[in-house]
Write a protein that holds these residues in place. Structure first.
Motif, PDB file in Angstrom:
ATOM      1  N   TRP A   1      44.072  51.670  48.450  1.00 47.08           N
ATOM      2  CA  TRP A   1      44.394  52.103  49.659  1.00 47.08           C
ATOM      3  C   TRP A   1      43.159  51.572  50.144  1.00 47.08           C
ATOM      4  O   TRP A   1      42.204  51.531  51.479  1.00 47.08           O
ATOM      5  CB  TRP A   1      43.896  53.517  49.734  1.00 47.08           C
ATOM      6  CG  TRP A   1      45.189  54.380  50.242  1.00 47.08           C
ATOM      7  CD1 TRP A   1      45.951  54.698  49.140  1.00 47.08           C
ATOM      8  CD2 TRP A   1      46.553  53.770  50.863  1.00 47.08           C
ATOM      9  NE1 TRP A   1      47.420  55.598  49.045  1.00 47.08           N
ATOM     10  CE2 TRP A   1      47.310  54.900  50.444  1.00 47.08           C
ATOM     11  CE3 TRP A   1      46.015  54.192  52.719  1.00 47.08           C
ATOM     12  CZ2 TRP A   1      48.465  55.085  51.685  1.00 47.08           C
ATOM     13  CZ3 TRP A   1      47.117  53.593  53.530  1.00 47.08           C
ATOM     14  CH2 TRP A   1      48.634  54.454  52.256  1.00 47.08           C
ATOM     15  N   ALA A   2      41.263  50.954  49.366  1.00 45.86           N
ATOM     16  CA  ALA A   2      40.505  50.733  49.328  1.00 45.86           C
ATOM     17  C   ALA A   2      40.613  48.922  50.482  1.00 45.86           C
ATOM     18  O   ALA A   2      40.170  48.526  51.297  1.00 45.86           O
ATOM     19  CB  ALA A   2      39.718  50.478  48.454  1.00 45.86           C
ATOM     20  N   VAL A   3      41.731  49.019  49.865  1.00 43.81           N
ATOM     21  CA  VAL A   3      41.882  47.012  50.149  1.00 43.81           C
ATOM     22  C   VAL A   3      42.018  46.178  52.189  1.00 43.81           C
ATOM     23  O   VAL A   3      41.008  45.688  52.324  1.00 43.81           O
ATOM     24  CB  VAL A   3      42.767  46.860  49.967  1.00 43.81           C
ATOM     25  CG1 VAL A   3      43.917  45.086  50.216  1.00 43.81           C
ATOM     26  CG2 VAL A   3      43.348  46.784  48.472  1.00 43.81           C
ATOM     27  N   GLN A   4      42.523  47.531  52.623  1.00 38.16           N
ATOM     28  CA  GLN A   4      42.399  47.113  54.500  1.00 38.16           C
ATOM     29  C   GLN A   4      41.114  47.586  54.771  1.00 38.16           C
ATOM     30  O   GLN A   4      40.371  46.337  55.538  1.00 38.16           O
ATOM     31  CB  GLN A   4      43.554  48.179  55.539  1.00 38.16           C
ATOM     32  CG  GLN A   4      43.763  47.612  56.567  1.00 38.16           C
ATOM     33  CD  GLN A   4      44.962  48.662  57.233  1.00 38.16           C
ATOM     34  OE1 GLN A   4      44.868  49.495  56.819  1.00 38.16           O
ATOM     35  NE2 GLN A   4      45.663  48.529  58.500  1.00 38.16           N
ATOM     36  N   THR A   5      40.519  48.526  54.113  1.00 42.95           N
ATOM     37  CA  THR A   5      38.929  48.791  54.606  1.00 42.95           C
ATOM     38  C   THR A   5      37.889  47.586  54.442  1.00 42.95           C
ATOM     39  O   THR A   5      37.284  47.319  54.857  1.00 42.95           O
ATOM     40  CB  THR A   5      37.817  49.866  54.119  1.00 42.95           C
ATOM     41  OG1 THR A   5      39.649  50.884  54.839  1.00 42.95           O
ATOM     42  CG2 THR A   5      37.313  50.123  54.564  1.00 42.95           C
ATOM     43  N   ALA A   6      38.468  47.208  53.059  1.00 37.91           N
ATOM     44  CA  ALA A   6      37.371  45.792  52.459  1.00 37.91           C
ATOM     45  C   ALA A   6      37.981  44.769  52.660  1.00 37.91           C
ATOM     46  O   ALA A   6      36.500  44.284  53.476  1.00 37.91           O
ATOM     47  CB  ALA A   6      37.593  45.814  51.508  1.00 37.91           C
ATOM     48  N   LEU A   7      38.784  44.141  53.634  1.00 32.58           N
ATOM     49  CA  LEU A   7      39.089  42.478  54.151  1.00 32.58           C
ATOM     50  C   LEU A   7      38.625  42.618  55.914  1.00 32.58           C
ATOM     51  O   LEU A   7      38.519  41.682  56.416  1.00 32.58           O
ATOM     52  CB  LEU A   7      40.835  42.211  53.677  1.00 32.58           C
ATOM     53  CG  LEU A   7      40.819  41.842  52.674  1.00 32.58           C
ATOM     54  CD1 LEU A   7      40.256  42.238  51.068  1.00 32.58           C
ATOM     55  CD2 LEU A   7      42.369  41.695  52.372  1.00 32.58           C
ATOM     56  N   GLY A   8      38.840  43.827  56.560  1.00 32.08           N
ATOM     57  CA  GLY A   8      38.100  44.012  57.459  1.00 32.08           C
ATOM     58  C   GLY A   8      36.963  44.044  57.781  1.00 32.08           C
ATOM     59  O   GLY A   8      36.105  44.516  57.284  1.00 32.08           O
ATOM     60  N   GLY A   9      36.417  43.404  59.245  1.00 31.15           N
ATOM     61  CA  GLY A   9      35.130  43.670  59.046  1.00 31.15           C
ATOM     62  C   GLY A   9      33.882  42.995  58.480  1.00 31.15           C
ATOM     63  O   GLY A   9      34.451  41.615  58.212  1.00 31.15           O
TER      64      GLY A   9
END
Ligand code: PLP
Length: 450
Positions: A286-294
């Motif tokens: 669940w941390a991947v999307q946040t990690a890869l964006g922004g």
């Protein structure tokens, strides 16, 4: 009655992973005996005070309620889709969420990818030096690791023609590690293009380990292999461990691009292996999307003045004034692979040196031979401690080398111009903007002398 002797499988006979081997065990014993050891053998950011970005932790906490159940064997959709989008922004347009597998770290996926591929005796081209899991996983699955040299005198950049000369009818795949662990080399576009062409010509599967893809210094630019490989299958490995400083989350991924037409059965085999272990760690995914964006916060650590950059600079400064050491400025990843001049120390042996450095100076490094090289005059340190710790490390390394120099049979009588007191170089580093305190901030603090 004698207890039954439990023998390990002979399959493991030649499988090695020395980074966590006897030297690391000895370091733990010394720690238990009260010594403070500076451990530079493993690239584990959390052990040096680095934290994963806060938003990644929040993303996991927010979604913990969704993380009780097993998920789909290839991983949760938002994580796989985030990898697809990252690939698209890099110019790789032929990856869909179906072509992405999430794993318990890249490590697990390396094992799966080789397990699904190899018949006994199949050959895999692997760089030397390598990240040793690639060699270990090949051997574990009855394959043959064929090492292509990345010569120190060529800044550890492989020569594609040398790679070509090692191809046989048993060669199935070529491993590229870029940015490279342990050497820090970042491969030029031309080299990568040629390797891609060779792989396409010989229908080899390309395994591109890009776990350090955004860890680059100065002018180095990382080129994703998937942008170059079109006519054969390309597997690109990435993960949260390094760029996002989250080794303990155990999240990695592999995405498949290029020619997938002939790879259907291989990808099904991989899915079978993924199913056998049910799924990978769900909260971490669940941390991947946040990690890869922004914003990509790793850039703050690698830019001039950033923590990793300063430590790298401390090494370069220390090596520059050492009469014994050679290095090639690492252009990426989290390590420096340092050579010892055999004209000064002809009997130098990396294993013996690493043990003495541990016993006498309380610093743990990884001997070069742990990375499958035939020469014995290199060792690897991670760039993760703060620069002051690294400066102290090199004072101790130079002290030991000087001692070995004087102890060595037929030691040259001419004075070697090493002034111990200045071995650490005169730094103009800015102390103010240290981001994280290192647990090894005061290397002198509790140091005990033998
Ligand atoms: N590949 C390379 C080149 C590495 O250096 C490492 C870890 O150091 C890995 C893969 C394994 O990473 P993970 O933590 O995702 O299993």
């Amino acid at each position: 009655m004698k207890p039954p002797r439990i023998q390990p499988s002979s399959r493991l006979k030649d499988v090695k992973y020395e980074i966590r081997g006897p030297l690391a065990k000895r370091a733990s014993e010394l720690e238990k005996a009260g010594y403070e050891i500076i451990k530079l053998n493993i690239g584990n950011p959390g052990a040096f005070g680095f934290r994963a970005p806060e938003t990644m932790r929040l993303a996991m906490i927010e979604n913990l309620r969704e993380a009780d159940a097993y998920c789909y064997q290839k991983g949760i959709f938002p994580a796989r889709e985030a990898v697809v989008m990252q690939q698209q922004t890099r110019g790789v347009v032929d990856v869909t969420a179906d072509d992405v597998f999430m794993g318990n770290g890249v490590s697990e996926l390396i094992l799966f990818c080789l397990s699904a591929l190899l018949e006994a005796g199949d050959e895999v081209l692997i760089p030397s030096p390598d990240y040793p899991l690639w060699t270990a996983a090949t051997i574990l699955h009855s394959g043959k690791a064929v090492h292509y040299p990345c010569h120190p005198e060529k800044d550890f950049i492989p020569d594609p023609e040398e790679i070509r000369s090692l191809i046989t009818e048993r060669t199935r795949a070529i491993v590229v590690i870029n940015p490279n662990n342990p050497t820090g080399a970042v491969y030029p576009l031309e080299t990568l293009k040629e390797i891609a062409r060779i792989a396409e010509e010989h229908r080899l599967l390309v395994f591109s380990d890009e776990i350090y893809d955004q860890v680059t210094f100065d002018s180095a630019e990382h080129t994703p292999m998937a942008t170059l490989v079109k006519k054969t299958l390309c597997a690109t490995f990435g993960g949260l461990s390094k760029v996002y400083r989250a080794c303990g989350f155990r999240v990695g991924w592999v995405s498949f691009s290029g020619e997938k037409g002939g790879a259907r059965e291989y990808l099904q085999a991989l899915e079978l292996l993924a199913s056998l272990r049910l799924c990978s760690n769900v909260p971490g995914q669940w941390a991947v999307q946040t990690a890869l964006g922004g914003k990509q916060s790793i850039a703050d650590l690698t830019r001039p003045g950033g923590r990793l950059w300063k430590t790298r600079q401390a090494i370069l400064d220390a090596v520059a004034i050492s009469p014994f050491l050679l290095t090639h400025a690492p252009m990426g990843a989290m390590y420096a692979f340092i050579g010892v001049r055999t004209d000064k120390l002809p009997h130098f042996n990396d294993q013996k040196f690493a043990l003495e450095l541990l016993e006498r100076k309380h610093v743990l490094v990884a001997p070069g031979t742990s990375f499958n090289v035939p020469y014995h005059n290199y060792f690897r340190v991670t760039l993760l401690p703060d620069w002051e710790t690294m400066r102290e490390v090199f004072v101790r390394i130079n002290e030991l080398l000087m001692e070995q120099y004087h102890e060595s049979p037929g030691a040259h009588q001419e004075a070697v111009s090493a002034d111990h007191s200045t071995t650490g170089a005169d730094h103009s580093h800015d102390h103010a903007d240290h981001e994280q305190a290192s647990p090894t901030e005061e290397p002198h603090g509790e140091r005990q002398e033998d």
